[in-house]
Design an enzyme around this catalytic site. Structure first.
Site, short mmCIF file in Angstrom:
data_model
loop_
_atom_site.label_atom_id
_atom_site.label_comp_id
_atom_site.label_asym_id
_atom_site.label_seq_id
_atom_site.Cartn_x
_atom_site.Cartn_y
_atom_site.Cartn_z
CG ASP A 15 48.29 2.69 -21.64
OD1 ASP A 15 47.08 2.75 -21.31
OD2 ASP A 15 48.85 3.59 -22.28
CG HIS A 32 39.46 -1.61 -17.99
ND1 HIS A 32 40.67 -1.12 -18.41
CD2 HIS A 32 38.61 -0.54 -18.02
CE1 HIS A 32 40.56 0.18 -18.67
NE2 HIS A 32 39.31 0.54 -18.45
CG LEU A 126 55.97 -12.70 -8.52
CD1 LEU A 126 57.28 -12.40 -9.25
CD2 LEU A 126 54.82 -12.74 -9.53
C1 IPE Z 1 48.69 4.76 -16.90
O1 IPE Z 1 47.95 4.67 -18.03
C2 IPE Z 1 47.97 4.22 -15.72
C3 IPE Z 1 47.73 2.78 -15.72
C4 IPE Z 1 48.12 1.93 -16.60
C5 IPE Z 1 46.96 2.31 -14.62
P1 IPE Z 1 47.03 5.89 -18.53
O2 IPE Z 1 46.48 5.46 -19.83
O3 IPE Z 1 46.09 6.25 -17.48
O4 IPE Z 1 48.10 7.05 -18.68
P2 IPE Z 1 48.14 8.23 -19.72
O5 IPE Z 1 46.80 8.88 -19.67
O6 IPE Z 1 48.45 7.61 -21.03
O7 IPE Z 1 49.26 9.11 -19.24
C1 IPE Z 2 45.12 0.94 -19.07
O1 IPE Z 2 44.36 0.96 -20.22
C2 IPE Z 2 44.32 0.53 -17.88
C3 IPE Z 2 44.02 1.61 -16.94
C4 IPE Z 2 44.45 2.83 -17.00
C5 IPE Z 2 43.15 1.28 -15.84
P1 IPE Z 2 43.63 2.28 -20.70
O2 IPE Z 2 42.27 2.29 -20.13
O3 IPE Z 2 44.46 3.48 -20.42
O4 IPE Z 2 43.53 2.03 -22.27
P2 IPE Z 2 43.82 3.06 -23.43
O5 IPE Z 2 45.19 3.65 -23.17
O6 IPE Z 2 42.75 4.10 -23.35
O7 IPE Z 2 43.76 2.25 -24.66
MG MG Z 3 45.92 4.49 -21.45
#
Ligand code: IPE
Ligand code: IPE
Ligand code: MG
Length: 234
Positions: A15, A32, A126
């Site tokens: 995240d 990403h 892995l």
């Molecule tokens: C969780 O992150 C999903 C992934 C890392 C793929 P999100 O950013 O989508 O989750 P929330 O919105 O903080 O719960």
């Molecule tokens: C996690 O990073 C990746 C996915 C959920 C695909 P985010 O896109 O949630 O990044 P933040 O949390 O908004 O910084």
């Molecule tokens: Mg996020």
């Protein structure tokens, strides 16, 4: 890092990509892209450390609610990743498995998934699980439906339904529960990841944003885990 107790299975919620990009005045998709590079490094680090199973959260059932262009960008990136990982995984002897609900994905996507899983099926290093269109609740519902269908066909006896049997209907059948869960990006929640599988898992949260997460950060998480005294009276 000698004498460190290495978890057999580590689950990671990657995240913070969006915030990382925002800090650089770049589009979220750039975050990403950078995040996928981090993942390649962490896979390598996990292999080198002797981790047996690594499961990462790449796209949740909730992530479809994001703006259309971000969802499209993520899907294109995932497709690119799935095709590039055929060679990378074979070279690194990694067995790749996708967990999540593939029914919603288009034919091209499903083809890439099948191809990657087949190409790496005999790899002995892995065991790498990527969660795509994955939700813990959705996984439990899908498992329940499979059981219900078998019950309907009289292949299953209600008295036989227990935790061990339920496990075998999950996407993670044959994969042990993670001992360690890592969430980057500063949030401290489970966000619908591996709800069934992480009933006993140690949690580690770090403010480091996923694109900045380095091998050293990964080792630090494992080190902290290995220093925890698990008081368990059951
Ligand atoms: C969780 O992150 C999903 C992934 C890392 C793929 P999100 O950013 O989508 O989750 P929330 O919105 O903080 O719960
Ligand atoms: C996690 O990073 C990746 C996915 C959920 C695909 P985010 O896109 O949630 O990044 P933040 O949390 O908004 O910084
Ligand atoms: Mg996020």
């Amino acid at each position: 890092m000698d004498n460190m107790k290495i978890p057999k299975h580590i689950a990671i919620m990657m995240d913070g990509n969006g915030r990382w990009a925002k800090k650089k005045f770049m589009p979220r998709t750039f975050g990403h892209m950078q995040g996928s590079k981090t993942l390649e490094n962490i896979c390598k680090a996990a292999s080198d450390l002797g981790v047996e199973y690594l499961t990462v959260y790449a796209f949740s059932t909730e992530n479809w609610k994001r703006p259309k262009d971000e969802v499209e960008g993520l899907m294109n990136l995932l497709k690119k990743y799935l095709s590039e990982y055929v060679e990378i995984s074979v070279n690194n002897n990694m067995r790749v498995k996708i967990i999540g609900n593939m029914e919603k994905m288009d034919d091209e996507f499903q083809g890439l998934v099948n191809n990657l899983e087949k190409a790496t099926a005999n790899c002995t290093g892995l065991k790498f699980q990527i969660a795509i269109n994955y939700g813990g609740k959705d996984e439990i519902i899908r498992a329940t439906k499979k059981i219900a269908l078998e019950y309907f066909n009289k292949d299953i006896d209600i008295s036989k339904i227990n935790e061990e049997l339920f496990d075998t209907y999950m996407d993670t059948a044959d994969i042990p529960e993670p001992e360690l869960f890592i969430r980057t990006g500063g949030e401290r929640r489970l966000s619908n990841f591996l709800l069934w599988e992480m009933a006993h898992t140690e949690m580690y949260f770090t403010d480091v944003l996923w694109p900045d997460f380095k091998k050293e950060d990964f080792e630090k998480a494992i080190f902290k885990y290995s220093k925890r005294d698990k008081v368990c009276n059951n």
